[in-house]
Design a protein around this motif. Structure first.
Motif, PDB file in Angstrom:
ATOM      1  N   GLU A   1      -3.716   7.857  -6.932  1.00  0.00           N
ATOM      2  CA  GLU A   1      -2.593   7.855  -6.001  1.00  0.00           C
ATOM      3  C   GLU A   1      -1.575   6.780  -6.381  1.00  0.00           C
ATOM      4  O   GLU A   1      -1.867   5.856  -7.137  1.00  0.00           O
ATOM      5  CB  GLU A   1      -3.077   7.686  -4.580  1.00  0.00           C
ATOM      6  CG  GLU A   1      -3.750   6.356  -4.326  1.00  0.00           C
ATOM      7  CD  GLU A   1      -4.294   6.269  -2.926  1.00  0.00           C
ATOM      8  OE1 GLU A   1      -3.670   5.550  -2.146  1.00  0.00           O
ATOM      9  OE2 GLU A   1      -5.312   6.921  -2.645  1.00  0.00           O
ATOM     10  N   THR A   2      -0.395   6.918  -5.870  1.00  0.00           N
ATOM     11  CA  THR A   2       0.730   6.065  -6.255  1.00  0.00           C
ATOM     12  C   THR A   2       0.464   4.602  -5.946  1.00  0.00           C
ATOM     13  O   THR A   2       0.725   3.723  -6.769  1.00  0.00           O
ATOM     14  CB  THR A   2       2.010   6.533  -5.534  1.00  0.00           C
ATOM     15  OG1 THR A   2       2.218   7.907  -5.810  1.00  0.00           O
ATOM     16  CG2 THR A   2       3.203   5.734  -5.993  1.00  0.00           C
ATOM     17  N   TYR A   3      -0.045   4.301  -4.767  1.00  0.00           N
ATOM     18  CA  TYR A   3      -0.281   2.909  -4.390  1.00  0.00           C
ATOM     19  C   TYR A   3      -1.262   2.242  -5.342  1.00  0.00           C
ATOM     20  O   TYR A   3      -1.042   1.109  -5.782  1.00  0.00           O
ATOM     21  CB  TYR A   3      -0.807   2.817  -2.953  1.00  0.00           C
ATOM     22  CG  TYR A   3      -1.154   1.390  -2.575  1.00  0.00           C
ATOM     23  CD1 TYR A   3      -0.154   0.494  -2.213  1.00  0.00           C
ATOM     24  CD2 TYR A   3      -2.469   0.947  -2.591  1.00  0.00           C
ATOM     25  CE1 TYR A   3      -0.458  -0.810  -1.877  1.00  0.00           C
ATOM     26  CE2 TYR A   3      -2.781  -0.361  -2.264  1.00  0.00           C
ATOM     27  CZ  TYR A   3      -1.774  -1.233  -1.907  1.00  0.00           C
ATOM     28  OH  TYR A   3      -2.085  -2.520  -1.586  1.00  0.00           O
ATOM     29  N   SER A   4      -2.341   2.915  -5.679  1.00  0.00           N
ATOM     30  CA  SER A   4      -3.340   2.338  -6.578  1.00  0.00           C
ATOM     31  C   SER A   4      -2.751   2.089  -7.958  1.00  0.00           C
ATOM     32  O   SER A   4      -3.016   1.054  -8.585  1.00  0.00           O
ATOM     33  CB  SER A   4      -4.544   3.260  -6.704  1.00  0.00           C
ATOM     34  OG  SER A   4      -5.169   3.404  -5.460  1.00  0.00           O
ATOM     35  N   PHE A   5      -1.948   3.034  -8.431  1.00  0.00           N
ATOM     36  CA  PHE A   5      -1.308   2.864  -9.732  1.00  0.00           C
ATOM     37  C   PHE A   5      -0.368   1.667  -9.736  1.00  0.00           C
ATOM     38  O   PHE A   5      -0.391   0.836 -10.642  1.00  0.00           O
ATOM     39  CB  PHE A   5      -0.553   4.131 -10.119  1.00  0.00           C
ATOM     40  CG  PHE A   5       0.267   3.964 -11.360  1.00  0.00           C
ATOM     41  CD1 PHE A   5      -0.335   3.871 -12.600  1.00  0.00           C
ATOM     42  CD2 PHE A   5       1.654   3.873 -11.282  1.00  0.00           C
ATOM     43  CE1 PHE A   5       0.415   3.698 -13.750  1.00  0.00           C
ATOM     44  CE2 PHE A   5       2.415   3.703 -12.417  1.00  0.00           C
ATOM     45  CZ  PHE A   5       1.798   3.615 -13.661  1.00  0.00           C
ATOM     46  N   LEU A   6       0.474   1.564  -8.709  1.00  0.00           N
ATOM     47  CA  LEU A   6       1.417   0.454  -8.637  1.00  0.00           C
ATOM     48  C   LEU A   6       0.702  -0.880  -8.463  1.00  0.00           C
ATOM     49  O   LEU A   6       1.119  -1.898  -9.019  1.00  0.00           O
ATOM     50  CB  LEU A   6       2.418   0.685  -7.510  1.00  0.00           C
ATOM     51  CG  LEU A   6       3.401   1.829  -7.725  1.00  0.00           C
ATOM     52  CD1 LEU A   6       4.264   2.020  -6.486  1.00  0.00           C
ATOM     53  CD2 LEU A   6       4.259   1.595  -8.952  1.00  0.00           C
ATOM     54  N   ARG A   7      -0.372  -0.894  -7.715  1.00  0.00           N
ATOM     55  CA  ARG A   7      -1.158  -2.119  -7.520  1.00  0.00           C
ATOM     56  C   ARG A   7      -1.781  -2.573  -8.833  1.00  0.00           C
ATOM     57  O   ARG A   7      -1.749  -3.741  -9.184  1.00  0.00           O
ATOM     58  CB  ARG A   7      -2.240  -1.858  -6.465  1.00  0.00           C
ATOM     59  CG  ARG A   7      -3.145  -2.998  -6.198  1.00  0.00           C
ATOM     60  CD  ARG A   7      -2.389  -4.123  -5.561  1.00  0.00           C
ATOM     61  NE  ARG A   7      -3.253  -5.290  -5.518  1.00  0.00           N
ATOM     62  CZ  ARG A   7      -3.105  -6.281  -4.688  1.00  0.00           C
ATOM     63  NH1 ARG A   7      -2.101  -6.271  -3.845  1.00  0.00           N
ATOM     64  NH2 ARG A   7      -3.917  -7.287  -4.702  1.00  0.00           N
TER      65      ARG A   7
END
Length: 62
Positions: free
Chosen positions: A2-8
């Motif tokens: 998911e996007t949040y995990s990738f950005l984190r």
């Protein structure tokens, strides 16, 4: 992923490395050989018009 995990994950690894390199580059640029004259000139800027009468005359002529 998911996007949040990738950005984190990106922020935790690569962004930290890039920002550290930028910081070290700025420090190296500030302390590079030959920049002393520029820093001395910038430090003297507030004292260039110490005489208030001279500052008023310069402002009137412009």
């Amino acid at each position: 992923m998911e996007t949040y995990s990738f950005l984190r994950e990106l922020a935790d690894s690569w962004a930290l490395l890039i920002l550290t390199l930028i910081f070290l580059g700025v420090i190296a640029w500030a302390y590079r050989p030959g920049s002393r004259a520029l820093h001395d000139d910038a430090a003297d800027v507030p004292f260039r018009n110490n005489d208030p009468d001279q500052a008023r005359q310069d402002g009137a002529h412009q």
